[in-house]
Enzyme design. Structure first.
Site, PDB file in Angstrom:
ATOM      1  N   HIS A 152       2.495  46.734 -41.986  1.00 25.29           N
ATOM      2  CA  HIS A 152       0.851  46.490 -42.720  1.00 25.29           C
ATOM      3  C   HIS A 152       0.342  46.201 -41.234  1.00 25.29           C
ATOM      4  O   HIS A 152      -1.699  46.417 -41.518  1.00 25.29           O
ATOM      5  CB  HIS A 152       0.970  45.498 -43.445  1.00 25.29           C
ATOM      6  CG  HIS A 152       1.494  46.108 -44.907  1.00 25.29           C
ATOM      7  ND1 HIS A 152       2.403  46.816 -45.340  1.00 25.29           N
ATOM      8  CD2 HIS A 152       0.835  46.459 -45.551  1.00 25.29           C
ATOM      9  CE1 HIS A 152       2.897  47.201 -46.541  1.00 25.29           C
ATOM     10  NE2 HIS A 152       1.625  46.683 -47.003  1.00 25.29           N
TER      11      HIS A 152
ATOM     12  N   TYR B 184      -4.058  39.708 -48.403  1.00 29.10           N
ATOM     13  CA  TYR B 184      -2.227  39.614 -48.601  1.00 29.10           C
ATOM     14  C   TYR B 184      -3.249  38.573 -49.853  1.00 29.10           C
ATOM     15  O   TYR B 184      -2.918  38.316 -51.357  1.00 29.10           O
ATOM     16  CB  TYR B 184      -1.427  38.762 -47.859  1.00 29.10           C
ATOM     17  CG  TYR B 184      -0.972  39.825 -47.250  1.00 29.10           C
ATOM     18  CD1 TYR B 184       0.262  39.660 -47.885  1.00 29.10           C
ATOM     19  CD2 TYR B 184      -1.713  39.900 -45.731  1.00 29.10           C
ATOM     20  CE1 TYR B 184       0.946  40.203 -46.566  1.00 29.10           C
ATOM     21  CE2 TYR B 184      -0.929  40.321 -44.968  1.00 29.10           C
ATOM     22  CZ  TYR B 184       0.494  41.158 -45.562  1.00 29.10           C
ATOM     23  OH  TYR B 184       1.060  41.965 -44.722  1.00 29.10           O
TER      24      TYR B 184
ATOM     25  N   GLU C 156       2.988  36.288 -41.324  1.00 30.82           N
ATOM     26  CA  GLU C 156       3.442  35.211 -39.157  1.00 30.82           C
ATOM     27  C   GLU C 156       4.254  36.196 -38.630  1.00 30.82           C
ATOM     28  O   GLU C 156       3.825  36.522 -37.134  1.00 30.82           O
ATOM     29  CB  GLU C 156       4.386  34.457 -39.819  1.00 30.82           C
ATOM     30  CG  GLU C 156       4.994  33.833 -39.012  1.00 30.82           C
ATOM     31  CD  GLU C 156       4.034  32.400 -38.247  1.00 30.82           C
ATOM     32  OE1 GLU C 156       3.220  32.421 -39.246  1.00 30.82           O
ATOM     33  OE2 GLU C 156       4.231  32.779 -36.951  1.00 30.82           O
TER      34      GLU C 156
HETATM   35  C1  HEM Z   1       3.013  41.314 -50.548  1.00 31.46           C
HETATM   36  C2  HEM Z   1       2.876  42.076 -50.449  1.00 31.46           C
HETATM   37  C3  HEM Z   1       3.285  43.672 -50.232  1.00 31.46           C
HETATM   38  C4  HEM Z   1       3.459  44.497 -50.807  1.00 31.46           C
HETATM   39  C5  HEM Z   1       4.915  43.992 -50.957  1.00 31.46           C
HETATM   40  C6  HEM Z   1       3.680  45.423 -49.825  1.00 31.46           C
HETATM   41  C7  HEM Z   1       4.157  47.012 -49.842  1.00 31.46           C
HETATM   42  C8  HEM Z   1       4.249  48.197 -49.830  1.00 31.46           C
HETATM   43  C9  HEM Z   1       4.838  49.130 -49.334  1.00 31.46           C
HETATM   44  C10 HEM Z   1       6.724  49.417 -49.521  1.00 31.46           C
HETATM   45  C11 HEM Z   1       4.336  49.842 -48.400  1.00 31.46           C
HETATM   46  C12 HEM Z   1       4.649  51.919 -48.222  1.00 31.46           C
HETATM   47  C13 HEM Z   1       4.727  51.950 -46.819  1.00 31.46           C
HETATM   48  C14 HEM Z   1       5.741  50.737 -45.869  1.00 31.46           C
HETATM   49  O1  HEM Z   1       6.833  50.253 -46.567  1.00 31.46           O
HETATM   50  O2  HEM Z   1       4.878  50.829 -44.748  1.00 31.46           O
HETATM   51  C15 HEM Z   1       2.878  49.579 -48.597  1.00 31.46           C
HETATM   52  C16 HEM Z   1       1.918  50.679 -47.721  1.00 31.46           C
HETATM   53  C17 HEM Z   1       0.517  50.616 -47.403  1.00 31.46           C
HETATM   54  N1  HEM Z   1      -0.080  48.696 -48.302  1.00 31.46           N
HETATM   55 FE1  HEM Z   1       1.131  47.748 -48.844  1.00 31.46          FE
HETATM   56  N2  HEM Z   1       2.128  45.983 -49.506  1.00 31.46           N
HETATM   57  C18 HEM Z   1       1.819  44.759 -49.593  1.00 31.46           C
HETATM   58  C19 HEM Z   1       0.036  43.352 -49.466  1.00 31.46           C
HETATM   59  C20 HEM Z   1      -0.897  44.876 -48.847  1.00 31.46           C
HETATM   60  C21 HEM Z   1      -1.959  44.293 -49.173  1.00 31.46           C
HETATM   61  C22 HEM Z   1      -2.060  42.809 -49.014  1.00 31.46           C
HETATM   62  C23 HEM Z   1      -2.664  45.438 -48.432  1.00 31.46           C
HETATM   63  C24 HEM Z   1      -4.389  46.009 -48.638  1.00 31.46           C
HETATM   64  C25 HEM Z   1      -5.020  45.019 -49.529  1.00 31.46           C
HETATM   65  C26 HEM Z   1      -1.484  46.377 -47.805  1.00 31.46           C
HETATM   66  C27 HEM Z   1      -2.187  47.443 -47.794  1.00 31.46           C
HETATM   67  C28 HEM Z   1      -1.170  48.978 -47.795  1.00 31.46           C
HETATM   68  C29 HEM Z   1      -1.703  50.170 -47.866  1.00 31.46           C
HETATM   69  C30 HEM Z   1      -2.810  50.217 -46.809  1.00 31.46           C
HETATM   70  C31 HEM Z   1      -1.031  50.533 -47.146  1.00 31.46           C
HETATM   71  C32 HEM Z   1      -0.008  52.177 -46.926  1.00 31.46           C
HETATM   72  C33 HEM Z   1      -0.989  53.071 -48.055  1.00 31.46           C
HETATM   73  C34 HEM Z   1      -0.570  54.668 -46.999  1.00 31.46           C
HETATM   74  O3  HEM Z   1      -1.033  55.067 -46.516  1.00 31.46           O
HETATM   75  O4  HEM Z   1       0.037  55.455 -48.175  1.00 31.46           O
HETATM   76  N3  HEM Z   1      -0.250  45.941 -48.965  1.00 31.46           N
HETATM   77  N4  HEM Z   1       2.817  48.515 -48.600  1.00 31.46           N
END
Ligand code: HEM
Length: 150
Positions: free
Chosen positions: A80, A90, A130
């Site tokens: 992230h 978060y 962290e």
């Molecule tokens: C525990 C909390 C979170 C979970 C379980 C989660 C889960 C995921 C997962 C599974 C992905 C797919 C790509 C990867 O695995 O690297 C992803 C991408 C992403 N997440 Fe999260 N995330 C969390 C928190 C956040 C937060 C706090 C933000 C911001 C508001 C965020 C923003 C994004 C963005 C911008 C992407 C990339 C999307 C793209 O460019 O296709 N995530 N997240």
């Protein structure tokens, strides 16, 4: 605050049958209430809705298996960094996630379940933040010297 992991697993199992309607609702809710985070995400969200859904199922399914969950969360937190996610984001995600769970779980959403989710989310977010902070520590940079030039 105590975390009842069985309740979290139960809610994960209940979400499973609902599919990505859950993450669809989550993103609609988040982009309506916190429009400032919209620009972090791509315009096309179909894949992301599925990825977040699968991630939630993995996390809820492994909530009592720290040996699987911790490395997963650390990697997630480090990934992230490249999405420009900051610690304050978060909090936004946590609030929207809890609102989504409450919406879908209906009568199964109890005070104890809410407390458990709050505790578990705070722990999970803490691990992600962290790990990201650790990965960005300036002392991970080893200055190059003449000896590094071939
Ligand atoms: C525990 C909390 C979170 C979970 C379980 C989660 C889960 C995921 C997962 C599974 C992905 C797919 C790509 C990867 O695995 O690297 C992803 C991408 C992403 N997440 Fe999260 N995330 C969390 C928190 C956040 C937060 C706090 C933000 C911001 C508001 C965020 C923003 C994004 C963005 C911008 C992407 C990339 C999307 C793209 O460019 O296709 N995530 N997240």
């Amino acid at each position: 605050m105590s975390i009842n992991t069985a309740l979290i697993q139960q809610s994960g199992a209940a979400l499973q049958s609902l599919g990505t309607t859950v993450t669809e609702h989550f993103y609609d809710y988040m982009f309506t209430h916190y429009p400032e985070v919209r620009s972090l995400f791509p315009a096309e969200m179909t894949d992301q809705k599925l990825r977040l859904f699968q991630s939630l199922l993995f996390i809820t399914g492994n909530v009592d298996k720290t040996e699987a969950l911790l490395p997963y969360l650390r990697n997630l937190g480090v990934r992230h960094i490249r999405y420009d996610v900051r610690p304050e984001h978060y909090s936004v995600v946590g609030k929207c996630l809890l609102a989504t769970l409450k919406h879908f779980l209906g009568p199964a959403w109890s005070g104890e379940m809410a407390e458990s989710w709050i505790g578990a989310y705070n722990l999970a977010a803490g691990v992600c933040i962290e790990a990201a902070s650790e990965a960005m520590k300036p002392d991970r940079y080893v200055p190059i010297t003449l000896a590094d030039v071939p």
